[in-house]
Design a protein around this motif. Structure first.
Motif, PDB file in Angstrom:
ATOM      1  N   ALA A 156      12.181 -12.043   5.119  1.00 11.98           N
ATOM      2  CA  ALA A 156      12.574 -10.889   4.285  1.00 11.98           C
ATOM      3  C   ALA A 156      11.671  -9.685   4.567  1.00 11.98           C
ATOM      4  O   ALA A 156      12.142  -8.542   4.617  1.00 11.98           O
ATOM      5  N   ASP A 157      10.371  -9.956   4.771  1.00 16.58           N
ATOM      6  CA  ASP A 157       9.441  -8.869   5.119  1.00 16.58           C
ATOM      7  C   ASP A 157       9.821  -8.242   6.459  1.00 16.58           C
ATOM      8  O   ASP A 157       9.844  -7.012   6.603  1.00 16.58           O
ATOM      9  N   ASN A 158      10.116  -9.106   7.452  1.00 16.26           N
ATOM     10  CA  ASN A 158      10.549  -8.607   8.765  1.00 16.26           C
ATOM     11  C   ASN A 158      11.819  -7.769   8.638  1.00 16.26           C
ATOM     12  O   ASN A 158      11.955  -6.717   9.269  1.00 16.26           O
ATOM     13  N   TYR A 159      12.746  -8.262   7.825  1.00 13.61           N
ATOM     14  CA  TYR A 159      14.022  -7.566   7.607  1.00 13.61           C
ATOM     15  C   TYR A 159      13.776  -6.159   7.066  1.00 13.61           C
ATOM     16  O   TYR A 159      14.330  -5.183   7.575  1.00 13.61           O
ATOM     17  N   ARG A 160      12.922  -6.061   6.070  1.00  9.94           N
ATOM     18  CA  ARG A 160      12.629  -4.730   5.488  1.00  9.94           C
ATOM     19  C   ARG A 160      11.932  -3.831   6.502  1.00  9.94           C
ATOM     20  O   ARG A 160      12.232  -2.642   6.620  1.00  9.94           O
ATOM     21  N   ASP A 161      10.986  -4.417   7.263  1.00 10.92           N
ATOM     22  CA  ASP A 161      10.258  -3.636   8.266  1.00 10.92           C
ATOM     23  C   ASP A 161      11.171  -3.172   9.399  1.00 10.92           C
ATOM     24  O   ASP A 161      10.845  -2.219  10.112  1.00 10.92           O
ATOM     25  N   SER A 162      12.302  -3.849   9.569  1.00  9.91           N
ATOM     26  CA  SER A 162      13.237  -3.465  10.636  1.00  9.91           C
ATOM     27  C   SER A 162      14.263  -2.446  10.153  1.00  9.91           C
ATOM     28  O   SER A 162      15.186  -2.102  10.880  1.00  9.91           O
ATOM     29  N   GLY A 163      14.106  -1.975   8.903  1.00  9.63           N
ATOM     30  CA  GLY A 163      15.011  -0.964   8.374  1.00  9.63           C
ATOM     31  C   GLY A 163      16.081  -1.496   7.439  1.00  9.63           C
ATOM     32  O   GLY A 163      16.962  -0.751   7.007  1.00  9.63           O
ATOM     33  N   GLY A 164      16.007  -2.784   7.105  1.00  6.23           N
ATOM     34  CA  GLY A 164      16.991  -3.371   6.194  1.00  6.23           C
ATOM     35  C   GLY A 164      16.850  -2.814   4.785  1.00  6.23           C
ATOM     36  O   GLY A 164      15.733  -2.736   4.270  1.00  6.23           O
ATOM     37  N   GLN A 165      17.957  -2.447   4.174  1.00  9.09           N
ATOM     38  CA  GLN A 165      17.948  -1.802   2.850  1.00  9.09           C
ATOM     39  C   GLN A 165      18.518  -2.690   1.746  1.00  9.09           C
ATOM     40  O   GLN A 165      18.359  -2.388   0.572  1.00  9.09           O
ATOM     41  N   GLU A 166      19.202  -3.770   2.121  1.00  5.23           N
ATOM     42  CA  GLU A 166      19.883  -4.596   1.119  1.00  5.23           C
ATOM     43  C   GLU A 166      18.921  -5.628   0.527  1.00  5.23           C
ATOM     44  O   GLU A 166      17.784  -5.767   0.972  1.00  5.23           O
ATOM     45  N   ASP A 167      19.419  -6.361  -0.459  1.00  3.98           N
ATOM     46  CA  ASP A 167      18.655  -7.479  -1.011  1.00  3.98           C
ATOM     47  C   ASP A 167      18.846  -8.673  -0.072  1.00  3.98           C
ATOM     48  O   ASP A 167      19.952  -9.218   0.040  1.00  3.98           O
ATOM     49  N   PHE A 168      17.779  -9.075   0.620  1.00  2.00           N
ATOM     50  CA  PHE A 168      17.889 -10.116   1.644  1.00  2.00           C
ATOM     51  C   PHE A 168      18.437 -11.423   1.063  1.00  2.00           C
ATOM     52  O   PHE A 168      19.136 -12.178   1.755  1.00  2.00           O
ATOM     53  N   SER A 169      18.168 -11.686  -0.219  1.00  5.08           N
ATOM     54  CA  SER A 169      18.612 -12.938  -0.834  1.00  5.08           C
ATOM     55  C   SER A 169      20.131 -13.015  -0.976  1.00  5.08           C
ATOM     56  O   SER A 169      20.687 -14.083  -1.223  1.00  5.08           O
TER      57      SER A 169
END
Length: 270
Positions: A156-169
């Motif tokens: 989830a941290d990687n996802y956010r750092d890659s520009g992800g804006q949604e709720d990973f869950s």
């Protein structure tokens, strides 16, 4: 510790008995992995180990699986995924249909990462992701879309750092210590065995990803694999390799343009 000459004997025997060719793998990496299996399985003499490999096909398959596993994670190297998200996917989005090949996909975390980004870009419905590996057991894990829950915080941290804006869950269901990723992601994936050492091209792709696999091959095999990717890539398609990998010594530099600071190249002509 297995000696160099013993490693060569093992390579020859595995090829002769089972047709599996480790001859072009980097010797240092291969030796490290074989030694790990040798000690984990409790061998003390090489001749016992070699005899087991020769006479027990199931054991040989398991040994091959052990020494061909690559470590992976979701959204590994977030800056790489940021470039894909912001620079590459918008260009692919202009195509009527998008074919992507994850070569050496291991347990599939990077394939699911790509599917999530395609979904967020509104492109998943017109994409197909081919995910291949030499190792049948890791492909089963990849097909299942089930990963340990203890890894999800890092993902989830990687996802956010890659520009992800949604709720990973929103992308998985948690149960009994595992996360199962949603089937709307996996229904756009095709998993199959493919051997980069000996198999040929099987489609024309708009994006090929093979990250941190070539580092296990010697120079000649690296050239062969890069040429296989070149044969498999559409003009204006993209090739993505790992941080320590390059196409520079394998193919005409005039055919490709390095895209951004990441290890992504765009094929500009046949």
């Amino acid at each position: 510790m297995i000696e160099d000459i013993e490693l060569e004997t093992l390579i020859n025997e595995v090829y002769e008995y089972y047709g599996f060719d480790f001859g072009s793998y980097s010797r240092a990496s291969l030796k490290r992995r074989v030694n790990r299996v040798f000690y984990l399985d409790g061998f003390t003499h090489f001749h016992e180990f070699l005899s087991k490999v020769r006479t027990d096909e199931e054991y040989c398959k398991r040994m091959i699986d052990e020494i061909t596993v690559n470590v992976t994670e979701m959204f590994r190297d977030p800056s790489f995924y940021m470039t894909l998200r912001k620079e590459v996917l918008p260009l692919l989005g202009t195509k009527p249909f998008i074919r992507i090949w994850h070569a050496g996909c291991s347990t599939g975390e990077e394939v699911y990462s790509m599917a999530i980004m395609l979904k967020e870009a509104g492109l998943l419905h017109k994409s197909i992701l081919y995910a291949t590996d030499i190792n049948a057991s890791v492909l089963e894990t990849a097909k299942s879309g089930i990963f340990p829950l203890r890894m999800i915080k890092d993902y989830a941290d990687n996802y956010r750092d890659s520009g992800g804006q949604e709720d990973f869950s929103d992308y998985y269901i948690a149960n009994y210590g595992f996360a199962k990723f949603n089937e709307d992601l996996s229904e756009k994936m095709v998993f199959s065995q493919h051997n980069l050492v000996s198999d040929t091209s099987f489609n024309e792709f708009d994006l090929i990803l093979c990250r941190n696999v070539l580092i296990y091959f010697d120079n000649n095999l690296q050239k062969r694999v890069v040429n296989l990717f070149d044969d498999s890539l559409a003009v204006l398609g993209f090739l993505a390799l790992g941080t320590k990998e390059t196409i520079k010594y394998s193919i005409s530099p005039t055919k490709y343009k390095q895209f951004d600071k990441e290890k992504i190249w765009r094929k500009i002509k046949e």
